[in-house]
Write an enzyme that holds these catalytic residues in place. Structure first.
Site, PDB file in Angstrom:
ATOM      1  N   ASP A   1       1.077  -8.400   6.334  1.00  0.00           N
ATOM      2  CA  ASP A   1      -0.613  -6.846   6.150  1.00  0.00           C
ATOM      3  C   ASP A   1      -1.828  -8.707   5.383  1.00  0.00           C
ATOM      4  O   ASP A   1      -1.611  -8.587   3.939  1.00  0.00           O
ATOM      5  CB  ASP A   1      -0.213  -5.694   5.132  1.00  0.00           C
ATOM      6  CG  ASP A   1      -1.687  -5.377   5.373  1.00  0.00           C
ATOM      7  OD1 ASP A   1      -2.460  -5.102   5.105  1.00  0.00           O
ATOM      8  OD2 ASP A   1      -1.264  -3.741   5.084  1.00  0.00           O
TER       9      ASP A   1
ATOM     10  N   TYR B   1       0.897  -1.143  -0.002  1.00  0.00           N
ATOM     11  CA  TYR B   1       0.397   0.079   0.066  1.00  0.00           C
ATOM     12  C   TYR B   1       1.211   1.603   0.178  1.00  0.00           C
ATOM     13  O   TYR B   1       1.715   0.995   0.373  1.00  0.00           O
ATOM     14  CB  TYR B   1      -0.576  -0.028   1.229  1.00  0.00           C
ATOM     15  CG  TYR B   1      -1.548   0.908   1.519  1.00  0.00           C
ATOM     16  CD1 TYR B   1      -2.491   2.471   0.659  1.00  0.00           C
ATOM     17  CD2 TYR B   1      -1.213   1.668   3.421  1.00  0.00           C
ATOM     18  CE1 TYR B   1      -2.219   3.547   0.714  1.00  0.00           C
ATOM     19  CE2 TYR B   1      -2.612   3.213   3.163  1.00  0.00           C
ATOM     20  CZ  TYR B   1      -2.580   3.989   2.092  1.00  0.00           C
ATOM     21  OH  TYR B   1      -3.554   4.796   2.451  1.00  0.00           O
TER      22      TYR B   1
HETATM   23  C1  LIG Z   1      -3.402  -3.634   3.273  1.00  0.00           C
HETATM   24  C2  LIG Z   1      -3.464  -1.967   3.664  1.00  0.00           C
HETATM   25  N1  LIG Z   1      -2.931  -2.083   4.536  1.00  0.00           N
HETATM   26  C3  LIG Z   1      -2.928  -1.138   5.175  1.00  0.00           C
HETATM   27  C4  LIG Z   1      -3.736   0.332   5.030  1.00  0.00           C
HETATM   28  C5  LIG Z   1      -3.793   1.704   6.320  1.00  0.00           C
HETATM   29  O1  LIG Z   1      -5.289   0.975   6.822  1.00  0.00           O
HETATM   30  P1  LIG Z   1      -5.876   2.560   7.223  1.00  0.00           P
HETATM   31  O2  LIG Z   1      -6.104   3.136   6.151  1.00  0.00           O
HETATM   32  O3  LIG Z   1      -6.611   1.611   7.978  1.00  0.00           O
HETATM   33  O4  LIG Z   1      -4.634   3.735   7.884  1.00  0.00           O
HETATM   34  C6  LIG Z   1      -4.139   0.049   3.643  1.00  0.00           C
HETATM   35  C7  LIG Z   1      -5.073   1.035   3.176  1.00  0.00           C
HETATM   36  O5  LIG Z   1      -5.145   2.031   3.773  1.00  0.00           O
HETATM   37  C8  LIG Z   1      -3.776  -0.639   2.971  1.00  0.00           C
HETATM   38  O6  LIG Z   1      -4.511  -1.178   1.864  1.00  0.00           O
HETATM   39  N1  LIG Z   2      -4.952   9.780   0.482  1.00  0.00           N
HETATM   40  C1  LIG Z   2      -5.128   8.433   1.515  1.00  0.00           C
HETATM   41  C2  LIG Z   2      -5.056   7.270   0.914  1.00  0.00           C
HETATM   42  C3  LIG Z   2      -6.025   6.062   0.967  1.00  0.00           C
HETATM   43  S1  LIG Z   2      -5.682   5.080   0.129  1.00  0.00           S
HETATM   44  C4  LIG Z   2      -6.911   3.548   1.513  1.00  0.00           C
HETATM   45  C5  LIG Z   2      -6.283   2.426   0.999  1.00  0.00           C
HETATM   46  N2  LIG Z   2      -5.383   1.598   2.110  1.00  0.00           N
HETATM   47  C6  LIG Z   2      -6.542   1.526  -0.417  1.00  0.00           C
HETATM   48  O1  LIG Z   2      -5.689   1.300  -0.871  1.00  0.00           O
HETATM   49  O2  LIG Z   2      -8.098   2.193  -1.187  1.00  0.00           O
HETATM   50  C7  LIG Z   2      -3.789   8.936   1.591  1.00  0.00           C
HETATM   51  O3  LIG Z   2      -2.697   9.254   1.812  1.00  0.00           O
HETATM   52  O4  LIG Z   2      -3.544   8.196   2.773  1.00  0.00           O
END
Ligand SMILES: Cc1ncc(COP(=O)(O)O)c(C=O)c1O
Ligand SMILES: N[C@@H](CCSC[C@H](N)C(=O)O)C(=O)O
Length: 380
Positions: free
Chosen positions: A169, A97
């Site tokens: 994750d 991510y």
């Molecule tokens: C695979 C993955 N791990 C961790 C995160 C972080 O999670 P959060 O948005 O709940 O902080 C995200 C997206 O945000 C994600 O897609």
């Molecule tokens: N604008 C946010 C991005 C959130 S992404 C949320 C989720 N992990 C996804 O992959 O869709 C940032 O900058 O943190």
């Protein structure tokens, strides 16, 4: 207890004081101590009954001993890395991510940690990257956004042989589909804002450990750093988790139908979906996942505009996030993975034209009609 029953009766599913079958939202910051140090709870950052219920539940669902709930998935990831110190080295999967990449690159590196980015599907490359300073192997599987699948048991084995921790994750799969602790992994974490919450109404993170000593360390860090999940969100999360099985069954069915549709669509040049028999990771996915998940990424043929496509969708919502009852679509290069510098993003295979689709649980016919409408718009 079977998994579907655990969702409802696992962890703490009933209030011990009133018998309420829905754990009350204990909106209390502190708890009366009859005698100093006596009593189960002292202060809500250190422990709260509503949070504890969902923490025990996720530990049960992942087959671990201890569960911990955080204010976001990102807070959970940061807490895991707080186990380590300056000078420690980590192997990190090359498709994680964008926010995890940002945390590593812009925060953790400043604290003197070092990272080698590896395609963790290549087990030789993982072994080669281990140095005397390596403390952990960190990866997602399936990955965000390319849905690559790493052999979890094999990586856990490599980690054990070299005396380093394995951290997964599990957000994209959820424990309905895969349970890494059962495959030998040390730490599992989630952005519970996704499949576990399931309704796009809560931001939350979870960590699960099996080793009691590791659990104690995470518990210490949770309290010391303090990024805990609030009681209201803990309740929402537990409520969402109860229907995980039913939701996942509907997600999986719809995802297969959407894949079959995209696979025949002449404007699509490439599909990333672990359930595609042509996908190089298909066999590993079949071995370790119960169902292939409901995330599908794809590229349009050259010259077709991904932004125009996603903006035409009417049932499928253009939004960041995934794992919700409603289908969500996005363009990773400019949305969820915008935090990754373009050259590194391209090097890791995330093209500008990539579209990521989180298939929801709407009626299949409406999803397919919505996609057909957007493709027709591109074709006109
Ligand atoms: C695979 C993955 N791990 C961790 C995160 C972080 O999670 P959060 O948005 O709940 O902080 C995200 C997206 O945000 C994600 O897609
Ligand atoms: N604008 C946010 C991005 C959130 S992404 C949320 C989720 N992990 C996804 O992959 O869709 C940032 O900058 O943190």
């Amino acid at each position: 207890m079977e998994f579907g029953t655990k969702l409802i009766h696992g962890g703490i599913s009933e209030d011990e004081f009133t018998g309420a079958t829905s754990i009350p939202i204990y909106m209390a910051s502190t708890f009366h101590q009859n005698k100093i140090g006596e009593g189960k709870y002292e202060y809500s950052r250190s422990g709260n009954p509503t949070r504890e219920a969902v923490e025990k539940l996720i530990a049960d669902l992942e087959g671990g001993n201890d569960g911990f709930a955080f204010a976001s998935g990102s807070a959970a990831i940061n807490t895991v890395f707080s186990l380590f110190s300056a000078g420690d080295h980590f192997i990190v999967g090359n498709d994680v991510y964008g926010g995890t990449f940002r945390l590593i690159n812009s925060v953790l590196k400043r604290f003197g940690m070092t990272f080698t980015i590896v395609d963790t599907r290549d087990l030789e490359a993982v072994k080669q990257a281990i140095t005397p300073e390596t403390k952990a192997i960190y990866l997602e599987t399936p990955t965000n956004p390319l849905l690559r699948v790493t052999d979890i048991a094999a990586v856990a084995d490599i980690a054990k042989q070299h005396g380093v921790l394995s951290i997964i994750d599990n957000t994209f799969a959820s424990p309905y589909i895969q349970r890494p602790i059962e495959l030998g992994v040390d730490i599992v974490l989630h952005s519970a804002s996704k499949y576990l919450g399931g309704h796009s109404d809560v931001i939350a993170g979870l960590i699960v450990t099996k080793d009691p000593e590791l659990g104690e360390q995470i518990g210490f860090l949770q309290n010391a750093i303090g990024g805990v999940l609030a009681p209201q969100e803990s309740w929402l999360l537990q409520r969402g988790i109860k229907t995980l099985s039913l939701r996942m069954q509907a997600h999986l069915k719809n995802a297969q139908a959407v894949f079959d549709y995209l696979n025949k669509q002449p404007m699509v040049s490439k599909i990333y979906y672990p359930g595609d028999p042509e996908n190089p990771d298909y066999e590993v996915a079949k071995k370790q996942m119960h169902g292939f998940g409901a995330m599908i990424s794809f590229e349009l043929k050259p010259g077709l505009d991904p932004k125009a496509f996603v903006e035409q969708l009417r049932v499928i919502t253009l939004a960041e996030s995934l794992g919700a009852i409603e289908s969500l679509v996005e363009v990773p290069a400019v949305m969820t993975h915008g935090a990754i510098p373009r050259d590194i993003r391209l090097q890791n295979g995330i093209k500008d034209e990539l579209i990521r689709l989180s298939v929801g649980i709407e009626d299949q016919a409406d999803l397919l009609a919505d996609l057909a409408h957007a493709f027709q718009y591109l074709g006109d």
